[in-house]
Design a protein around this motif. Structure first.
Motif, short mmCIF file in Angstrom:
data_model
loop_
_atom_site.label_atom_id
_atom_site.label_comp_id
_atom_site.label_asym_id
_atom_site.label_seq_id
_atom_site.Cartn_x
_atom_site.Cartn_y
_atom_site.Cartn_z
N UNK A 1 0.91 -1.28 -0.11
CA UNK A 1 0.09 0.23 -0.08
C UNK A 1 0.88 1.45 -0.13
N UNK A 2 0.49 2.06 -0.79
CA UNK A 2 1.40 3.35 -1.13
C UNK A 2 1.15 4.54 0.11
N UNK A 3 2.06 5.18 0.44
CA UNK A 3 1.93 6.05 1.28
C UNK A 3 1.03 7.53 0.87
N UNK A 4 0.16 8.11 1.59
CA UNK A 4 -0.56 9.12 1.32
C UNK A 4 0.54 10.26 1.05
N UNK A 5 0.32 10.89 -0.23
CA UNK A 5 1.29 11.87 -0.67
C UNK A 5 1.03 13.08 0.35
N UNK A 6 -0.20 13.63 0.83
CA UNK A 6 -0.46 14.57 1.51
C UNK A 6 0.40 14.63 2.83
N UNK A 7 1.29 15.45 3.29
CA UNK A 7 1.95 15.28 4.63
C UNK A 7 3.14 14.34 4.78
N UNK A 8 3.49 13.96 3.38
CA UNK A 8 4.78 13.33 3.47
C UNK A 8 6.11 14.23 2.95
N UNK A 9 7.37 13.88 3.39
CA UNK A 9 8.42 14.70 3.03
C UNK A 9 9.32 13.84 2.27
N UNK A 10 10.09 14.46 1.29
CA UNK A 10 10.98 13.62 0.57
C UNK A 10 12.22 13.85 1.23
N UNK A 11 13.11 12.78 0.91
CA UNK A 11 14.60 12.42 1.45
C UNK A 11 15.37 11.71 0.48
N UNK A 12 16.61 12.55 0.26
CA UNK A 12 17.42 11.64 -0.50
C UNK A 12 18.52 11.10 0.32
N UNK A 13 18.75 9.56 0.28
CA UNK A 13 19.74 8.77 0.53
C UNK A 13 20.56 8.01 -0.03
N UNK A 14 21.78 8.31 -0.23
CA UNK A 14 22.56 7.54 -1.05
C UNK A 14 22.14 7.54 -2.55
N UNK A 15 21.72 8.97 -2.97
CA UNK A 15 21.25 9.05 -4.28
C UNK A 15 19.90 8.64 -4.59
N UNK A 16 19.10 8.15 -3.61
CA UNK A 16 17.88 7.42 -4.18
C UNK A 16 16.93 8.31 -3.09
N UNK A 17 15.78 8.80 -4.05
CA UNK A 17 14.86 9.66 -3.28
C UNK A 17 13.58 8.86 -2.60
N UNK A 18 13.31 9.15 -1.57
CA UNK A 18 12.28 8.45 -0.66
C UNK A 18 11.28 9.39 -0.35
N UNK A 19 10.23 8.97 0.05
CA UNK A 19 9.06 9.65 0.64
C UNK A 19 9.03 9.35 2.22
N UNK A 20 8.70 9.92 3.23
CA UNK A 20 8.30 9.44 4.47
C UNK A 20 7.22 10.27 5.26
N UNK A 21 6.63 9.60 6.08
CA UNK A 21 5.57 10.27 6.86
C UNK A 21 5.19 9.75 7.98
N UNK A 22 4.94 10.46 9.15
CA UNK A 22 4.47 10.37 10.36
C UNK A 22 3.12 10.33 10.39
N UNK A 23 2.24 9.43 10.89
CA UNK A 23 0.87 9.80 11.17
C UNK A 23 0.72 10.80 12.02
N UNK A 24 -0.18 11.88 11.15
CA UNK A 24 -0.70 13.26 11.76
C UNK A 24 -1.12 13.00 13.30
N UNK A 25 -2.16 12.09 13.46
CA UNK A 25 -2.50 12.08 14.78
C UNK A 25 -2.25 10.72 15.71
N UNK A 26 -1.92 10.94 16.86
CA UNK A 26 -1.31 9.68 17.22
C UNK A 26 -2.44 8.52 17.63
N UNK A 27 -2.24 7.28 17.42
CA UNK A 27 -2.81 6.17 17.91
C UNK A 27 -3.30 6.26 19.47
N UNK A 28 -4.36 5.72 19.71
CA UNK A 28 -4.95 5.84 21.31
C UNK A 28 -3.33 5.49 22.02
N UNK A 29 -2.76 4.41 21.83
CA UNK A 29 -1.69 3.87 22.54
C UNK A 29 -0.44 4.88 22.48
#
Length: 110
Positions: A1-29
C-alpha cells in the motif's frame, strides 16, 4: 500500500529519493505513551515495499507530555540505511518491512 502523498516529506539517501510520513494524529496507545512513534518510508517515484520504523520516542501530539522530540531527517536516513542492511528492498512489492528501533522506550503507566 502506498503512502498518502499529503503530509509526506522527501528525503534523498545515497542518491535515492524516498518519501516518509508520520501519522498526523497519534494512535490511542501512542497518545497515552503506551507505544512509541512510528513512521513509514517508501521510494518516491515507484513505490514497492513500505518500511515501517518503530522509534524509541513518543509521538509529538501525545496527550501527556507537551514537548516531545521531533523525528529529524538524519534519523530517517539512518533508519533507511539500517533497514537496507537488514534486508529491506524498497523496489520490490510485498509486505511492509518492520524495523524496530524502540530500545530505550519505556511505556508510561498511570
Amino acid at each position: 500500500m502506498a503512502l498518502v502523498k499529503k503530509g509526506s516529506r522527501r528525503i534523498t539517501v545515497d542518491g535515492i529519493t524516498y518519501r516518509w510520513r508520520i501519522r498526523r494524529r497519534p494512535t490511542y496507545c501512542q497518545a497515552l505513551l503506551w507505544s512509541p512513534l512510528t513512521y513509514a518510508v517508501e521510494l518516491a517515484d515507484s513505490p514497492g515495499s513500505t518500511l515501517v520504523v518503530t522509534t524509541n520516542q513518543s509521538h509529538p501530539n501525545n496527550w501527556r507530555i507537551e514537548s516531545a522530540s521531533a523525528v529529524v531527517p538524519s534519523a530517517v536516513a539512518d533508519g533507511i540505511r539500517s533497514a537496507q542492511a537488514n534486508g529491506w528492498t524498497p523496489e520490490k512489492p510485498g509486505s511492509p518491512f518492520h524495523l524496530d528501533q524502540s530500545e530505550g522506550f519505556f511505556p508510561s503507566s498511570y
